[in-house]
Design an enzyme around this catalytic site. Sequence first.
Site, PDB file in Angstrom:
ATOM      1  N   GLU A 191       0.860  -1.192   0.000  1.00  0.00           N
ATOM      2  CA  GLU A 191       0.000   0.000   0.000  1.00  0.00           C
ATOM      3  C   GLU A 191       0.902   1.251   0.000  1.00  0.00           C
ATOM      4  OE1 GLU A 191      -2.084   0.054   3.727  1.00  0.00           O
ATOM      5  OE2 GLU A 191      -3.454   1.664   3.143  1.00  0.00           O
ATOM      6  N   LYS A 200      -9.390   2.241  -1.933  1.00  0.00           N
ATOM      7  CA  LYS A 200      -9.611   1.559  -0.647  1.00  0.00           C
ATOM      8  C   LYS A 200     -10.942   1.964  -0.025  1.00  0.00           C
ATOM      9  CE  LYS A 200      -7.147   0.792   3.775  1.00  0.00           C
ATOM     10  NZ  LYS A 200      -5.882   1.106   4.477  1.00  0.00           N
ATOM     11  N   CYS A 242      -5.156  -3.382   2.340  1.00  0.00           N
ATOM     12  CA  CYS A 242      -4.900  -3.459   3.779  1.00  0.00           C
ATOM     13  C   CYS A 242      -6.143  -3.686   4.630  1.00  0.00           C
ATOM     14  CB  CYS A 242      -4.108  -2.229   4.228  1.00  0.00           C
ATOM     15  SG  CYS A 242      -3.139  -2.576   5.731  1.00  0.00           S
TER      16      CYS A 242
END
Length: 266
Positions: free
Chosen positions: A38, A109, A142
């Site tokens: 990330e 995300k 993540c």
Amino acid sequence: MRVGFYQFSPEFGNKKANLEKIRFVLRDTDADLIVLPELFSTGYQFVDKKEVLELAEKIPDGFTTGELMKISNENNVSIVAGICERDDEKLFNSAVLVTPSGFTGKYRKTHLFFEEKLFFEPGDTDFNVFTVGGINIGIMVCFDWIFPEAARILSLRGADIIAHPSNLVLPYCQEAMKTRSIENSVFTITANRIGNEKRGNKKELNFTGGSQITGPDGEILLKAGNNEEKLGVVDIEPGKARNKKLNKYNDIIRDRKKHLYSELLK
Ligand code: ACM
């Protein structure tokens, strides 16, 4: 198919150096797909929104995606990598998929962690699966791991492999990704970072490494240490992820009892 991750410690704010490192590490790599962490080109711990705005880039027209496309083309390897994205004044913690023939797609995300909420918008791209050479690649970033819905929806949309760029600071994810793989019968590639960041007055963040590739039965196919820089590559048979049968009687997708799950949508 040969898939892998590169676990390292990005230098905060030095996009050029981080990309040169990737170019160097991936030269002559014999792999079809490599996943990077990330926010791999910028680093993670921003002190304020101004700093994020300065470092963030357009996708696909920004520096980082452009360099990744060149590296992908030069080395004949597809890459999934986390990028700090700017779309006008909006900021997203995104990931791109580039292939040797160019930009293929991006994911923003969805589930933001901790102070990311101060800077980034929650993703608005939905959970997309991209087909490269007949293999279906889903992307999550993540903290999406703690919401089993993310890996589930990618799997229901046909992902054979879930690419998972990460900057993990909690110790639970690597263990949980085995379950994400088993409950969906998919391959997962978690590319975490190592090292620490302590910027401005903020509390030090220690990243947990332990990048891993997990197979549809939950087996760990490859794992990095908690503090080593590592390019790890392994051979997989992605077709295994298309068999959702656990045994003669159980198919983990068909056996779901959707009429009992309505609260999941409230
Ligand atoms: C995280 O989502 N970077 C913990």
